[in-house]
Design a protein around this motif. Structure first.
Motif: not given
Length: 531
Positions: A103, A125, A129, A172, A174
């Motif tokens: 990430y 993020s 998601s 990190q 999501s």
């Protein structure tokens, strides 16, 4: 297992339209006010990793007693020509080995292109998601063979306050949620089709999960228990393929495993706060509360909106036992109405991670299991069972069943909407640390020519990096490594002291008078003692 939806057929399109609207609102909540909540301690460390500097380098170069400006602190929270991607990986390897680098490398490359503002950093993020929606849809198709259940799971994910909160955080989690869903869907498809190519891809997702978050190893173990149990504990082609694919994933992770082994002492120091023992009652209360946050948390507004008075929102806390009953009933319902290949998958995915964290916390002491972000595989399992319950009941042949469960899902969706709406307006929320920083920054920013003094006491390093995003450019900062005491310069209208240790505070009191300005955040104002 295909669900018959004949009584529901004529309203199916309207239901899908309703679900689509909810999905769009859920996407909106992931991007609204990205910059509003405090860029807290952990996120500030994400930015330190982005810069490629280690914590030691940051402290040595900034906590040296010089008077510096806010920009001098933020220099260590953005990409710069002095450090590259390799330095980002090295920063993690030296300081934060328990966080694998995938990430952080991605977000480093992201901010190089889109800038290092809070909005730009968090937007990665939020975008990641969105990948969870097709992944959970695919997982539900593989598991339940039902588009209705798949759509219902998307809706529950879309309006889940917990998932929205972590979609707006520069961490990190999501990405981890996406890897959990993708890895699970690939496992089921590979087991169903027996394709070598699918097993190879599954091995890649195992490696990606491990390089995202260490607890992905628990997901792989849960998958292994499931595969072996489904094959009736025989060494079949499926079990062999799983072992080969998983072994390949772990072999790819060996370079970081070596780094972890080499830095075990460092991991023990940095995770010391998670090793504090909690009472059984406190643990159970936290577990129940975190499960509730999957669906609603709007009644938590009071600590973050002290000037608002909405008694009607406080009644939301009575949803907690009802949600817990719903979760327990959903697991029982899935167990009674699905084949072993369905309920066993959900039970192993949910149970392995939960037990792996709960048992040490209960027997040895610790609080890893109360940190919601660490138990994400279990929450995925909870959402799957509730999606199955809702989807099967809202298309039930019995009218009273349909109406009741349609009402329940509407109430749960509304609770999610309300929670996301309330928290989207807050400066901080339950998942954030550094709660006091916004108010502290306002106090300091109101003065004409302030100096902020602090040290490396406790969590100050991360909290000061967090605070730097809220301070005006006129603010000057003087930082020291304890037990050193700064030589306070003249010419400042106001001098503030941020979260001193007791020893540091007592030394300053010998020459200065300290007045509490913000007790909760431990902000003090220094004044010269008069004879």
């Amino acid at each position: 297992m295909t669900i018959k939806r004949r009584p529901f057929q004529k309203n199916y399109r309207y239901w899908l339209l309703f679900l689509t609207v909810i999905l769009l609102v859920g996407i909106f909540f992931r991007f609204v006010n990205l910059e509003r909540k405090v860029y807290w301690h952990d996120e500030a460390y994400t930015s330190l990793r982005i810069s490629g500097y280690t914590k030691t380098e940051f402290v040595q170069q900034v906590f040296d007693g010089r008077v510096i400006d806010v920009n001098s602190v933020q220099k260590y929270q953005r990409p710069n020509p002095e450090k590259g991607v390799i330095d980002t990986i090295n920063s993690l390897a030296v300081d934060d080995t328990q966080h694998p680098p995938l990430y952080y490398v991605i977000v480093r490359l992201w901010v190089q292109v889109f800038g290092n503002s809070v909005t730009a950093t968090r937007s990665l993020s939020a975008i990641i998601s969105l990948l969870a929606f097709p992944c959970i849809y695919w997982l539900c198709l593989e598991l339940f063979e039902s588009p209705i259940i798949a759509w219902t799971s998307i809706v529950l994910l879309a309006v889940s306050p917990l998932h929205v909160l972590y979609a707006q955080e520069a961490r990190q989690f999501s990405l981890w949620t996406v890897t959990i869903l993708l890895e699970s869907a690939l496992l089921l498809r590979a087991m169903r089709l027996g394709s070598k190519q699918l097993w190879r891809i599954y091995g890649v997702t195992v490696a990606l999960g491990l390089y995202t978050f260490l607890f992905s190893g628990l997901v792989a173990i849960a998958h292994g228990i499931y595969a072996i149990a489904i094959e009736r504990f025989r060494f079949t082609k499926t079990v062999k393929a799983y072992l080969i694919a998983t072994s390949a994933g772990f072999i790819a992770f060996i370079p970081w495993i070596v780094i972890i082994i080499y830095n075990l002492d460092q991991i023990d120091r940095t995770t010391a706060s998670a090793q504090a023992r909690l009472s059984i009652s406190s643990l159970v209360s936290a577990w129940i509360t975190n499960i509730t946050y999957l669906f609603a948390d709007f009644w938590r507004y009071e600590p973050f909106f002290p000037d608002l008075d909405f008694p009607s929102l406080r009644w939301g806390r009575f949803l907690t036992p009802l949600i817990l009953i719903l979760v327990v009933y959903s697991f029982l319902f899935v167990y009674r109405h699905t084949a072993p290949r369905v309920w066993l998958f959900i039970f192993t995915l949910s149970g392995v991670t939960a037990l792996a964290l709960i048992l040490p916390d209960v027997m040895i002491g610790g609080k890893l299991s109360v940190r919601a972000r660490y138990v994400m595989p279990s929450y995925v399992g909870i959402q799957l069972v509730i999606a199955y319950l809702f989807a099967t009941q809202i298309i039930s042949a019995k009218l009273i069943n349909r109406k009741f469960w349609q009402l329940v899902i509407i109430i749960l969706i509304f609770a999610g909407f309300l929670s996301c709406g309330v928290s989207s307006q807050a400066e901080t929320w339950w998942n954030k640390g550094s709660h006091a920083n916004p108010q502290i920054a306002r106090i300091i920013n109101k003065t004409n020519n302030p100096l902020l003094i602090s040290s490396n006491n406790s969590l100050n390093i991360g909290d000061l990096m967090s605070l730097s995003h809220l301070l005006n450019n006129k603010v000057h900062i003087q930082l020291v490594i304890e037990p050193n005491i700064p030589n306070i310069a003249n010419g400042f209208s106001d001098i503030f002291l941020y979260n001193p240790s007791k020893v540091f505070q007592s030394k300053l009191e010998k020459t200065s008078k300290l007045n509490v300005v913000y007790k909760r955040g431990r902000l003090w104002r220094l004044e010269n003692k008069t004879d």
